[in-house]
Design an enzyme around this catalytic site. Structure first.
Site, mmCIF file in Angstrom:
data_model
loop_
_atom_site.group_PDB
_atom_site.id
_atom_site.type_symbol
_atom_site.label_atom_id
_atom_site.label_comp_id
_atom_site.label_asym_id
_atom_site.label_seq_id
_atom_site.Cartn_x
_atom_site.Cartn_y
_atom_site.Cartn_z
ATOM 1 N N CYS A 158 0.805 -1.220 0.000
ATOM 2 C CA CYS A 158 0.000 0.000 0.000
ATOM 3 C C CYS A 158 0.834 1.263 0.000
ATOM 4 O O CYS A 158 2.044 1.235 0.104
ATOM 5 C CB CYS A 158 -0.894 0.059 1.231
ATOM 6 S SG CYS A 158 -0.941 -1.412 2.205
ATOM 7 N N THR A 159 0.151 2.391 -0.077
ATOM 8 C CA THR A 159 0.769 3.703 0.068
ATOM 9 C C THR A 159 -0.047 4.495 1.079
ATOM 10 O O THR A 159 -1.263 4.566 0.953
ATOM 11 C CB THR A 159 0.789 4.454 -1.275
ATOM 12 O OG1 THR A 159 1.448 3.633 -2.250
ATOM 13 C CG2 THR A 159 1.515 5.780 -1.141
#
Ligand code: NAG
Ligand code: NAG
Ligand code: NAG
Ligand code: NAG
Ligand code: NAG
Length: 390
Positions: free
Chosen positions: A139-140
């Site tokens: 993810c970010t």
């Protein structure tokens, strides 16, 4: 050892064969993507913490039982493709599931039983379903501060890496099945909101959440040799270690401030390493906690050290370069600089998180939070071709 090496070779072949499918495209920082079309907004459910744990999930679980079933089936198909051993694994899960659930702490044990009852899905599979969100999340996450000092916390949740690439549709098999299960949850006690989160229906842990007026939290996977099975063995042998999702859930339910949340997320042994992205309610209050499985060696990186007005984390230690085949950090930083501090807000962060390859074929949702107002909004994300697989 030979098995592991063969697995790595296969993995590299897979990476290159999938990557070879990506048509060329130029990386730009998306402008004007907000607001997305209304049908992409996810539905909201209230989870009443005053109810007995076995009943909290009744409504959501019965509404989403087909979606949960579909995800589990997709997961089993994926395991099944690995052949005969995998079938034994599934058999084992069904057999051992009831024992594993007995060993889980409360209220999670009763909650999973309640979900099993409401969906009609075996308790072993519901348990597996809850464990599998603790792996393969790529993810970010970002926390950014507006010129007036207001904190915004946003994240993409990318899930389903290596779980079956559909060559024809150029999609990840599991990722596609996950989107219909995404919901916003409002957790209430005595009629008052304790916190809000984004969940895949049927998962009782926390990956993204806001405690209104207090703090915001997101979790990113940290790939590390010291995770997974070693942690589980340690849990069995020593009773030490907690599932990440349970730790984050306890933090959201009980922590009364940014500092208390930071303490809880720092000093508890876990089953696997992780990154916790934690924002407070005051200007400058944001950090990334890089956790090992054990409490030793924790790194706390403050927003002031990260450049002042924002702090960003993908799936790599901030003091190391990202893996060259999976660099979402450089493009994300470029788009943050493109946005500038004046652009910080719901729309600006949504644009940044909609820019490829930050947005990719694994991205299931973008969530946007503002701590002081307790605001949380979540949008389903799709990455149109040409788009990177991760
Ligand atoms: C299981 O669900 C049924 C209704 O579907 C309910 O009557 C029963 O009490 C539930 N059992 C448990 C143990 O929660
Ligand atoms: C691929 O896309 C087509 C058309 O959108 C759809 O009908 C089909 O179910 C998809 N296949 C998979 C495996 O998702
Ligand atoms: C921030 O959180 C602290 C600790 O809970 C609280 O005392 C304070 O009033 C909060 N500040 C704001 C601006 O909400
Ligand atoms: C933690 O690290 C310190 C110093 O690096 C070491 O002395 C200690 O034994 C470690 N503790 C554990 C539980 O690994
Ligand atoms: C941001 O990117 C857009 C398009 O990629 C470009 O038009 C704009 O000039 C950039 N702004 C800044 C401040 O870099």
């Amino acid at each position: 050892m030979i098995m592991i090496k063969m697995y790595l070779v296969l993995l590299m072949c897979l990476i290159y064969s999938v990557a070879a499918q990506v048509p060329p495209y130029t990386e730009t920082c998306v402008q004007g993507a907000y607001p997305p079309k209304a049908h992409l907004k996810v539905p909201e459910y209230v989870i009443n913490l005053d109810l007995p744990p076995s009943q909290r999930w009744n409504q959501l679980a019965s509404d989403k039982k087909n979606e949960i079933r579909t995800i589990l089936d997709a997961f089993k198909t994926f395991i099944g493709e690995f052949g005969i051993i995998a079938k034994e694994v599934i058999y084992f899960i069904d057999l051992l599931g009831p024992l594993v659930v007995d060993a889980l702490p409360q209220p999670f044990q009763d909650e999973l039983r309640g979900i099993s009852n409401a969906t009609g899905i075996e308790i072993g599979e519901i348990t597996l379903y809850n464990i599998f969100y603790e792996i393969f999340t790529v993810c970010t996450s970002v926390i950014a501060q507006s010129p007036t000092g207001k904190l915004y916390h946003a994240r993409n949740l990318d899930f389903g890496l290596f779980m079956g690439w559909d060559i024809k549709n150029r999609t990840w098999y599991i990722t596609e099945k996950l989107r219909p299960a995404i919901v916003n949850l409002v957790w209430q006690r005595a009629g008052k909101t304790v916190f809000k989160s984004v969940n895949y229906a049927g998962y009782v842990g926390i990956l993204t959440a806001v405690s209104p007026g207090q703090f915001t939290l997101s979790m990113n996977e940290r790939f590390n040799i010291d995770g997974g099975y070693r942690g589980i063995i340690d849990l069995i042998l020593t009773g030490k270690g907690t599932w990440m999702g349970f730790l984050t859930r306890n933090t959201m339910e009980t922590a009364q401030s940014f500092d208390e949340a930071k303490y809880m997320l720092t000093f508890k042994q876990m089953i696997a390493p992780a990154y916790f992205i934690l924002g407070g309610n005051k200007t400058g209050q944001a950090c990334v906690i890089t956790r090992n499985r054990k409490v030793n060696g924790t790194d706390i990186w403050q927003m002031s050290q990260a450049g002042g007005w924002y702090i960003l984390e993908t799936n790599y230690d901030h003091w190391k370069a990202p893996f060259f085949l999976d660099d979402r950090r450089t493009p994300a930083n470029r788009c943050m600089r493109n946005m500038t501090q004046n652009g910080v807000g719901i729309a600006g962060l949504f644009n940044m998180l909609s820019s490829k390859p930050v947005l990719n074929k694994l991205t299931t949702y973008t969530a946007l939070m503002q701590v002081n107002s307790g605001h949380l909004e979540t949008w389903l994300q799709y990455c149109d071709d040409p788009c990177v697989p991760w």
